[in-house]
Design a protein around this motif. Structure first.
Motif, PDB file in Angstrom:
ATOM      1  N   ASN A 174     129.207  11.547 -42.462  1.00 23.24           N
ATOM      2  CA  ASN A 174     130.209  12.609 -42.343  1.00 23.24           C
ATOM      3  C   ASN A 174     129.725  13.779 -41.486  1.00 23.24           C
ATOM      4  OD1 ASN A 174     132.131  11.348 -44.108  1.00 23.24           O
ATOM      5  ND2 ASN A 174     130.757  11.863 -45.799  1.00 23.24           N
ATOM      6  N   ASN A 175     128.494  13.716 -41.012  1.00 21.17           N
ATOM      7  CA  ASN A 175     127.943  14.765 -40.164  1.00 21.17           C
ATOM      8  C   ASN A 175     128.256  14.437 -38.708  1.00 21.17           C
ATOM      9  OD1 ASN A 175     126.446  16.617 -38.742  1.00 21.17           O
ATOM     10  ND2 ASN A 175     124.577  16.324 -39.949  1.00 21.17           N
ATOM     11  N   PRO A 176     129.071  15.269 -38.028  1.00 21.20           N
ATOM     12  CA  PRO A 176     129.439  14.964 -36.639  1.00 21.20           C
ATOM     13  C   PRO A 176     128.242  14.850 -35.705  1.00 21.20           C
ATOM     14  CG  PRO A 176     130.837  16.692 -37.550  1.00 21.20           C
ATOM     15  CD  PRO A 176     129.725  16.472 -38.534  1.00 21.20           C
ATOM     16  N   LYS A 177     127.100  15.442 -36.077  1.00 18.97           N
ATOM     17  CA  LYS A 177     125.941  15.370 -35.200  1.00 18.97           C
ATOM     18  C   LYS A 177     125.426  13.937 -35.065  1.00 18.97           C
ATOM     19  CE  LYS A 177     124.348  20.105 -36.098  1.00 18.97           C
ATOM     20  NZ  LYS A 177     123.235  20.931 -36.596  1.00 18.97           N
ATOM     21  N   ASN A 178     125.778  13.077 -36.042  1.00 16.41           N
ATOM     22  CA  ASN A 178     125.351  11.688 -35.988  1.00 16.41           C
ATOM     23  C   ASN A 178     126.279  10.820 -35.142  1.00 16.41           C
ATOM     24  OD1 ASN A 178     123.136  12.072 -37.626  1.00 16.41           O
ATOM     25  ND2 ASN A 178     124.305  11.774 -39.496  1.00 16.41           N
ATOM     26  N   LYS A 179     127.328  11.408 -34.588  1.00 16.79           N
ATOM     27  CA  LYS A 179     128.348  10.632 -33.897  1.00 16.79           C
ATOM     28  C   LYS A 179     128.174  10.740 -32.385  1.00 16.79           C
ATOM     29  CE  LYS A 179     132.537  10.803 -35.379  1.00 16.79           C
ATOM     30  NZ  LYS A 179     133.864  11.267 -35.861  1.00 16.79           N
ATOM     31  N   PRO A 180     127.777   9.668 -31.716  1.00 17.59           N
ATOM     32  CA  PRO A 180     127.743   9.694 -30.261  1.00 17.59           C
ATOM     33  C   PRO A 180     129.150   9.558 -29.684  1.00 17.59           C
ATOM     34  CG  PRO A 180     127.125   7.524 -31.041  1.00 17.59           C
ATOM     35  CD  PRO A 180     127.306   8.377 -32.262  1.00 17.59           C
ATOM     36  N   ASP A 181     129.267   9.781 -28.391  1.00 15.42           N
ATOM     37  CA  ASP A 181     130.557   9.610 -27.728  1.00 15.42           C
ATOM     38  C   ASP A 181     130.975   8.146 -27.781  1.00 15.42           C
ATOM     39  OD1 ASP A 181     130.048  12.205 -27.145  1.00 15.42           O
ATOM     40  OD2 ASP A 181     129.935  11.960 -24.962  1.00 15.42           O
ATOM     41  N   GLN A 182     132.297   7.941 -27.753  1.00 14.81           N
ATOM     42  CA  GLN A 182     132.848   6.600 -27.571  1.00 14.81           C
ATOM     43  C   GLN A 182     133.370   6.467 -26.152  1.00 14.81           C
ATOM     44  OE1 GLN A 182     135.309   6.445 -31.416  1.00 14.81           O
ATOM     45  NE2 GLN A 182     134.551   4.342 -31.268  1.00 14.81           N
ATOM     46  N   TRP A 183     133.425   5.223 -25.687  1.00 15.36           N
ATOM     47  CA  TRP A 183     133.773   4.962 -24.291  1.00 15.36           C
ATOM     48  C   TRP A 183     134.532   3.656 -24.240  1.00 15.36           C
ATOM     49  CZ3 TRP A 183     133.053   1.797 -20.030  1.00 15.36           C
ATOM     50  CH2 TRP A 183     133.051   2.398 -18.768  1.00 15.36           C
ATOM     51  N   ILE A 184     135.702   3.648 -23.572  1.00 19.47           N
ATOM     52  CA  ILE A 184     136.467   2.422 -23.439  1.00 19.47           C
ATOM     53  C   ILE A 184     136.933   2.269 -22.003  1.00 19.47           C
ATOM     54  CG2 ILE A 184     138.594   3.592 -24.236  1.00 19.47           C
ATOM     55  CD1 ILE A 184     139.437   0.767 -25.311  1.00 19.47           C
ATOM     56  N   ALA A 185     136.806   1.033 -21.485  1.00 15.96           N
ATOM     57  CA  ALA A 185     137.275   0.706 -20.145  1.00 15.96           C
ATOM     58  C   ALA A 185     138.141  -0.535 -20.221  1.00 15.96           C
ATOM     59  CB  ALA A 185     136.099   0.475 -19.200  1.00 15.96           C
ATOM     60  N   ILE A 186     139.356  -0.454 -19.635  1.00 16.79           N
ATOM     61  CA  ILE A 186     140.279  -1.582 -19.620  1.00 16.79           C
ATOM     62  C   ILE A 186     140.541  -1.946 -18.179  1.00 16.79           C
ATOM     63  CG2 ILE A 186     142.526  -2.454 -20.342  1.00 16.79           C
ATOM     64  CD1 ILE A 186     141.542   0.637 -22.017  1.00 16.79           C
ATOM     65  N   ASP A 187     140.230  -3.209 -17.797  1.00 15.70           N
ATOM     66  CA  ASP A 187     140.333  -3.601 -16.397  1.00 15.70           C
ATOM     67  C   ASP A 187     140.475  -5.119 -16.337  1.00 15.70           C
ATOM     68  OD1 ASP A 187     140.309  -3.451 -13.605  1.00 15.70           O
ATOM     69  OD2 ASP A 187     138.607  -2.074 -13.564  1.00 15.70           O
ATOM     70  N   GLY A 188     140.395  -5.670 -15.124  1.00 17.66           N
ATOM     71  CA  GLY A 188     140.372  -7.114 -14.945  1.00 17.66           C
ATOM     72  C   GLY A 188     141.651  -7.816 -15.305  1.00 17.66           C
ATOM     73  N   GLY A 189     142.787  -7.080 -15.270  1.00 17.68           N
ATOM     74  CA  GLY A 189     144.057  -7.703 -15.604  1.00 17.68           C
ATOM     75  C   GLY A 189     144.350  -7.781 -17.087  1.00 17.68           C
ATOM     76  N   ALA A 190     143.717  -6.937 -17.876  1.00 19.74           N
ATOM     77  CA  ALA A 190     143.989  -6.916 -19.318  1.00 19.74           C
ATOM     78  C   ALA A 190     145.449  -6.550 -19.568  1.00 19.74           C
ATOM     79  CB  ALA A 190     143.066  -5.930 -20.006  1.00 19.74           C
ATOM     80  N   VAL A 191     146.011  -7.050 -20.671  1.00 20.88           N
ATOM     81  CA  VAL A 191     147.422  -6.852 -20.984  1.00 20.88           C
ATOM     82  C   VAL A 191     147.570  -6.369 -22.418  1.00 20.88           C
ATOM     83  CG1 VAL A 191     149.675  -7.976 -21.233  1.00 20.88           C
ATOM     84  CG2 VAL A 191     148.164  -8.627 -19.353  1.00 20.88           C
ATOM     85  N   PHE A 192     148.345  -5.277 -22.606  1.00 15.75           N
ATOM     86  CA  PHE A 192     148.762  -4.823 -23.927  1.00 15.75           C
ATOM     87  C   PHE A 192     150.259  -5.102 -24.027  1.00 15.75           C
ATOM     88  CE2 PHE A 192     145.420  -1.163 -23.831  1.00 15.75           C
ATOM     89  CZ  PHE A 192     144.402  -2.104 -23.863  1.00 15.75           C
ATOM     90  N   SER A 193     150.705  -5.638 -25.160  1.00 15.39           N
ATOM     91  CA  SER A 193     152.124  -5.973 -25.278  1.00 15.39           C
ATOM     92  C   SER A 193     152.582  -5.874 -26.723  1.00 15.39           C
ATOM     93  CB  SER A 193     152.381  -7.396 -24.757  1.00 15.39           C
ATOM     94  OG  SER A 193     151.696  -8.359 -25.551  1.00 15.39           O
ATOM     95  N   GLY A 194     153.913  -5.740 -26.907  1.00 19.02           N
ATOM     96  CA  GLY A 194     154.520  -5.726 -28.229  1.00 19.02           C
ATOM     97  C   GLY A 194     154.463  -4.368 -28.872  1.00 19.02           C
ATOM     98  N   THR A 195     154.315  -4.349 -30.193  1.00 16.70           N
ATOM     99  CA  THR A 195     154.196  -3.110 -30.948  1.00 16.70           C
ATOM    100  C   THR A 195     153.413  -3.394 -32.217  1.00 16.70           C
ATOM    101  OG1 THR A 195     155.419  -1.221 -31.853  1.00 16.70           O
ATOM    102  CG2 THR A 195     156.355  -3.430 -32.231  1.00 16.70           C
TER     103      THR A 195
END
Length: 771
Positions: free
Chosen positions: A649-670
């Motif tokens: 629960n200590n934010p100091k223990n939390k590193p950054d998160q990183w996300i990359a979406i590429d290469g023709g990835a597809v999100f669809s629906g709901t």
């Protein structure tokens, strides 16, 4: 046919005697055939002379009783007598015997008969093959223990054959080599067997045991003994000779009284210098400087084979009492075969029911085969060590194949085993686990084309919770449990399927994989309900990879174990390494935790929500790279990442998160979260990268990304968004954050919830929008 004899008056005379016996045996056989039709009961010696050339005479009698009634005056040293049968001619107990005037052997009723009067004995003349019928044993009504002892302890006999069912009431221990006992499919029972010692799985009907000598040698390692080494340090190599066998054991680690990385029977293959000897074993684990090795000289048993038996054990009292009755269950129960300090000793064709201890028990064995054996419905399987087909402790170079069990505890158990293979073995009624290892530093084990529950390195820290380089190919299991300190696990074409303990009652956690992310590689695997990845070791150097796999996911389960408040148990630790998943699919996703993986690379990998409901994946990975594949009716909900166990629960223990979406990835629906990518935690720091990807929302309320809190950095270049909306709060791109979107294609996307443009927020210029 070549005949050997018990006793001889010299090799030259022995050879001559055999030739004469062979010449006259044909005559005796003819008389035997005639007697079966009411012919002469006893032929005189004179009637069997062969041509008057001075050859020795062969006498014929119908039974052992007639043999013993021969007048002493007719018994000449070297006289051969053909006995037509044990009780009567033709009953199967026939044999050729020779009278040995100087023999002082005890009468054993089968291979040695001592006349009631006079000196000497009749000893069987044989070709190395012994027969229980020689002792008048034609069924299980007569206990066969005396015959077994006489045959096996006769070193001139190399093979023993059974031609009827047999019963044994003793627990026999043999120290000889080069013997094969073939029951030829007949039933072996143990009605009335003597009590065993307490906690003694080696108290089998037949226990073949090598001899420990008093020659003991110890050395404290002056330098590390590296992994894969077959050169061992000794204090004085002069006591070792090539082909000598030694039990070599490392002093246990302080963490447990059985934590030993080395504890095997191995053979000297070369003397290198005064302090180094080569053995026929490559170490599976490095041994640190200062560890102590103990060598004990062993005289093993060699090539003692037991074959083709149908074994029926005896009932024991029901389990369930807190205090064992007397005599205890383990003293009453019976099992057929055990080996200790044994080399090239095979067990084959043994089919058993009602056993208590393992059907084939082994310790400090090497170079052996257990094949075509079966265990059905043992007497006991809840108490440790009971109801096994084979338990193998401290074994090398073993091969278990073509075996099966039904409702047993374990088909194959390895404890401190190495370089072994299990092939084409199958267990049903498998909730107890047909295939297991204890975790006492097993290594280099291979399983091919088997079926039944797998559980590796799973018997507690006393043993070490450790294994290395285990490969499983083409396997069907209710569960595969390998989440302890198992390094370099390879699973190929393995399938975890939902299993039922009885109609309508599903086996708990069936259809699941539990694996350790330490050199993990999975290819072509499927699980109907779950895969859970944790990390309890980091010994491996190879990449963690899941390729061409498919996993169903139950609600509330974890793909990768997250860090939780408090202490995570060993074996259930979060993952701090990297994992690549490619050409794979997670389906029926509803509420799943994708926890603490450091870097997760997804290549052509899909997450598909539960039909008509959609799903959510809670993401705690520090970095996600998605190349191709995508989300169908699913949401990635970013929960933040932690890099260590502690106060999560200590934010100091939390590193950054990183996300990359590429290469023709597809999100669809709901989905139920109404977003494909979502972050709501005000403590999160996330970098978002959208490249060549397509996001198509099924309705106007579904967001391509929903960013409501934290500090964020978003870049979208060349992406394609269709329908739905963007949702990003103004305060989510404050100091140090940014929002940059350009060269994107937007079709009917609601942009009203985007933050106001500033020096660090740009999302209007350069996009192609279609309303």
């Amino acid at each position: 046919m070549f005949f050997s004899e018990n006793g001889t008056n010299g090799k030259a005379n022995e050879a001559i005697s055999r030739r004469k016996v062979l010449k006259t045996l044909g005559i005796g056989g003819a008389i035997l055939a005639g007697s079966a039709f009411g012919g002469s009961q006893l032929a005189s010696a004179e009637s069997l002379q062969s041509g008057g050339k001075g050859d020795r005479q062969v006498m014929w009698v119908a039974s052992v009783e007639e043999l013993m009634s021969l007048p002493h005056g007719q018994l000449k040293d070297g006289l051969h007598v053909f006995v037509g049968g044990y009780y009567k001619s033709g009953d199967g107990g026939g044999k050729l015997v020779r009278y040995m005037a100087g023999s002082v052997k005890a009468d054993n009723g089968g291979t040695v008969h001592k006349p009631a009067k006079g000196q000497g004995c009749f000893e069987v003349v044989h070709d190395g093959v012994g027969d229980f019928r020689w002792f008048g044993i034609f069924d299980a009504k007569t206990n066969a223990d005396g015959a077994l002892d006489a045959l096996v302890n006769d070193l001139s006999i190399r093979r023993v054959e059974a031609y009827s069912d047999l019963n044994f009431v003793k627990r026999h221990v043999f120290h000889r080599s080069d013997i094969e006992i073939d029951f030829q499919g007949h039933t072996v029972t143990t009605e009335g067997i003597e009590l065993n010692k307490v906690d003694n799985p080696f108290g089998a009907v037949m226990f073949f045991q090598g001899i420990k000598t008093d020659m003991v040698h110890t050395v404290t390692l002056s330098e590390e003994l590296p992994e894969y080494s077959d050169i061992f340090e000794v204090a004085d190599s002069s006591i070792f000779v090539v082909d000598g066998w030694w039990h070599v054991q490392i002093k246990n680690n302080p963490g447990g009284n059985a934590q030993r990385e080395l504890d095997y029977l191995i053979k000297v293959t070369e003397i290198l210098d005064s302090t180094h000897v080569r053995f026929n074993y490559k170490l599976g684990w490095p041994l640190a400087k200062g560890r102590q090795l103990t060598y004990r000289k062993i005289n093993p048993v060699f090539r003692c084979h037991v074959r083709n038996m149908s074994f029926i054990g005896i009932p024991v009292p029901p389990n369930g009492t807190s205090t064992r009755p007397f005599p205890t269950w383990d003293q009453i129960g019976s099992n057929p075969v055990a080996y200790e300090f044994a080399v090239e000793c095979d067990a084959s064709g043994i089919k058993a029911i009602k056993v208590f201890w393992p059907v084939v028990m082994r310790r400090h064995n090497t170079h052996y085969v257990t094949e075509r054996c079966q265990l059905m419905n043992p007497e006991e399987r809840d108490w440790g060590g009971t109801g096994y087909l084979t338990q193998q402790i401290n074994v090398l170079y073993g091969h278990v194949r073509d075996c099966n069990t039904s409702n047993a505890r374990h088909l194959n158990d390895f404890t401190c085993a190495a370089y072994c293979m299990v092939e084409n073995c199958h267990g049903d009624g498998d909730e107890y686990g047909p295939f297991v290892t204890h975790g006492q530093f097993e290594h280099d084990l291979t399983y091919i084309n088997n079926s039944g529950l797998l559980s590796f390195a799973n018997s507690g820290s006393t043993w070490g919770d450790s294994a290395k380089r285990v490969t499983v190919k083409k396997h069907i299991a209710s569960r595969i449990v390998a989440h302890k300190r198992l390094t370099d696990l390879t699973l190929e074409d393995c399938h975890a399927v939902v299993t039922y303990t009885k109609p309508g009652v599903k086996m708990a956690n069936s259809g699941s994989f539990w694996v350790n992310m330490d050199g993990l590689q999975m290819r072509g695997c499927t699980a109907q309900e779950m895969i859970t990845i944790s990390q309890s070791s980091s010994r491996g150097t190879r990449k963690n990879m899941i390729d061409s796999c498919s996993f169903g996911m139950l609600k509330g389960y974890e793909v990768a174990r997250p860090i939780r408040s408090g202490t995570n148990q060993i074996g259930y630790m979060p993952c701090s390494g990297d994992l690549t998943i490619l050409n794979s699919e997670f389906y029926n996703v509803e509420d799943v935790n994708l926890g603490s993986i450091d870097k997760l690379t997804l290549i052509n990998t899909w997450f598909k929500g539960l039909p008509q409901a959609g799903g959510m994946i809670k993401v705690g990975a520090r970095e996600i790279v998605m190349q191709g594949g995508g989300l169908a009716d699913c949401c990635f909900l970013f929960t933040g990442a932690w890099d260590k166990v502690g106060d999560v629960n200590n934010p100091k223990n939390k590193p950054d998160q990183w996300i990359a979406i590429d290469g023709g990835a597809v999100f669809s629906g709901t989905n139920g979260e109404k977003a494909f990518l979502k972050s709501v935690d005000p403590t999160n720091v996330i970098t978002w990268n959208f490249g060549n990807c397509r996001s198509a929302a099924a309705d106007a309320d579904t967001a391509h990304f929903q960013i409501q809190g934290g500090k964020n950095k978003l870049k979208a270049i060349g992406s394609h968004f269709t329908g739905g909306k963007y949702e990003a709060a103004d305060g989510a791109f404050g100091s140090g954050g940014y929002f940059f979107m350009t060269s994107c294609l937007e079709e009917k996307v609601n942009r009203t919830a985007l933050p106001a443009e500033t020096d660090t927020v740009k999302h209007s210029a350069g996009n192609f929008s279609i309303s």
